[in-house]
Design an enzyme around this catalytic site. Sequence first.
Site, short mmCIF file in Angstrom:
data_model
loop_
_atom_site.label_atom_id
_atom_site.label_comp_id
_atom_site.label_asym_id
_atom_site.label_seq_id
_atom_site.Cartn_x
_atom_site.Cartn_y
_atom_site.Cartn_z
N ASN A 109 0.87 -1.17 0.00
CA ASN A 109 0.00 0.00 0.00
C ASN A 109 0.91 1.22 0.00
O ASN A 109 1.47 1.57 1.03
CB ASN A 109 -0.89 -0.02 1.24
CG ASN A 109 -1.73 1.24 1.37
OD1 ASN A 109 -1.77 2.07 0.46
ND2 ASN A 109 -2.42 1.39 2.50
N TRP A 110 1.02 1.84 -1.16
CA TRP A 110 1.95 2.98 -1.27
C TRP A 110 1.40 4.25 -0.63
O TRP A 110 2.09 5.23 -0.51
CB TRP A 110 2.26 3.26 -2.75
CG TRP A 110 3.00 2.17 -3.46
CD1 TRP A 110 3.32 0.92 -2.98
CD2 TRP A 110 3.54 2.22 -4.79
NE1 TRP A 110 4.01 0.21 -3.93
CE2 TRP A 110 4.15 0.98 -5.05
CE3 TRP A 110 3.54 3.20 -5.79
CZ2 TRP A 110 4.77 0.69 -6.27
CZ3 TRP A 110 4.16 2.92 -7.00
CH2 TRP A 110 4.77 1.68 -7.23
N LYS A 111 0.12 4.22 -0.28
CA LYS A 111 -0.55 5.41 0.27
C LYS A 111 -0.32 6.60 -0.67
O LYS A 111 -0.25 6.39 -1.88
CB LYS A 111 -0.08 5.66 1.71
CG LYS A 111 -0.22 4.39 2.57
CD LYS A 111 -0.05 4.61 4.03
CE LYS A 111 -0.24 3.28 4.77
NZ LYS A 111 -0.15 3.40 6.22
N HIS A 136 -9.49 1.15 4.82
CA HIS A 136 -8.23 1.35 5.55
C HIS A 136 -8.49 2.28 6.74
O HIS A 136 -9.32 3.18 6.64
CB HIS A 136 -7.17 1.94 4.61
CG HIS A 136 -5.80 1.91 5.22
ND1 HIS A 136 -5.39 2.85 6.13
CD2 HIS A 136 -4.77 1.05 5.07
CE1 HIS A 136 -4.15 2.56 6.52
NE2 HIS A 136 -3.75 1.47 5.90
N GLU A 168 -6.92 4.69 7.79
CA GLU A 168 -6.74 6.12 7.47
C GLU A 168 -8.00 6.68 6.82
O GLU A 168 -8.35 7.84 7.02
CB GLU A 168 -5.49 6.29 6.59
CG GLU A 168 -4.22 6.12 7.41
CD GLU A 168 -3.03 5.53 6.66
OE1 GLU A 168 -3.01 5.58 5.42
OE2 GLU A 168 -2.11 5.04 7.35
N GLU A 212 -5.07 -4.77 10.65
CA GLU A 212 -4.04 -3.75 10.84
C GLU A 212 -4.29 -2.99 12.14
O GLU A 212 -5.10 -2.06 12.16
CB GLU A 212 -4.06 -2.75 9.69
CG GLU A 212 -3.82 -3.35 8.32
CD GLU A 212 -3.29 -2.32 7.33
OE1 GLU A 212 -2.28 -2.60 6.71
OE2 GLU A 212 -3.89 -1.23 7.22
N GLY A 226 2.81 2.55 10.71
CA GLY A 226 3.76 3.64 10.53
C GLY A 226 4.50 4.03 11.80
O GLY A 226 5.14 5.07 11.86
N SER A 281 3.70 -1.92 10.28
CA SER A 281 5.15 -1.98 10.46
C SER A 281 5.73 -3.36 10.11
O SER A 281 6.64 -3.85 10.79
CB SER A 281 5.56 -1.55 11.87
OG SER A 281 5.17 -0.21 12.10
N GLY A 291 2.96 -1.01 4.27
CA GLY A 291 2.97 0.42 3.95
C GLY A 291 4.38 0.89 3.66
O GLY A 291 4.91 0.68 2.56
N GLY A 292 5.01 1.50 4.65
CA GLY A 292 6.32 2.14 4.47
C GLY A 292 7.34 1.28 3.74
O GLY A 292 8.02 1.76 2.80
#
Length: 257
Positions: free
Chosen positions: A10-12, A100, A102, A172, A178, A218, A239-240
């Site tokens: 997930n590149w966001k 998600h 977010e 998640e 993150g 993470s 993610g990251g």
Amino acid sequence: MARVPLIAGNWKMHKTHLEAMHLVQALGHELAGHDFAKVEVVVCPPFTSLRTIQTLIDSDRYEFGLGAQNVYVEKEGAFTGEISPSMLAALQVRYVIVGHSERRELFDETDDDVNHKVRAAFAHDLVPIMCCGETEAERDAGETDAKVERQVRRGLKGLKPEQARTAVIAYEPIWAIGTGKTATPEDAQATCSLVRKVVADAFDGSVADDLRVLYGGSMKPGNAAALTGQADIDGGLVGGASLDAGDFAAIVKAVPR
Ligand code: 13P
């Protein structure tokens, strides 16, 4: 049916379309020789890069799957700023991340919104990656199971069993996203196992056996093997670490097969 592990990036809201091309090419290089039938790999760039990546996947014959990060529920119409499931399907997008945290926390998406999106995705042959998970305060208050159960039940409401069977659920924990904090493999396993039990109860055991449950929060090369080695964890929503080709590929390679 054995569940094929899935690692989805997930590149966001990261990467222009040019940067996205470079990242996918670097990933192609890192994963040359990878057996994608054993561990499926999906990238979920922002909308603005989907067409670019689709073309690149076609021309360079990459075996990555393509996913989007959000979708609207209508096929077309006066919905300024929204993207429809059929538009995504026309770009050979196969997966779409729905609900998600977010989007739930920053854009007020409710369980009902998430359910509409899940159903809209299936109506256009997209596979939803539906997210669930608790905040730190909810965790401390012992509310994790109740929240996750509610999100899963409401999110999958109204699906046919053959749809639910192919869905992907990503657990998640919000406090792990993150932050560099990860759920222990045992804690992550316990909640992913709960997700499967809820699905078994809402549908049946064979649906629950087939549906894939991912962990996100993470996930890194150093913890991916322990997390994805758990009985009810079928991969990760990353993610990251998905923004770095080397790290993302290392996570893919860490999945026990
Ligand atoms: P991080 O891997 O950066 O914690 O993000 C997880 C996530 O939100 C994936 O959807």
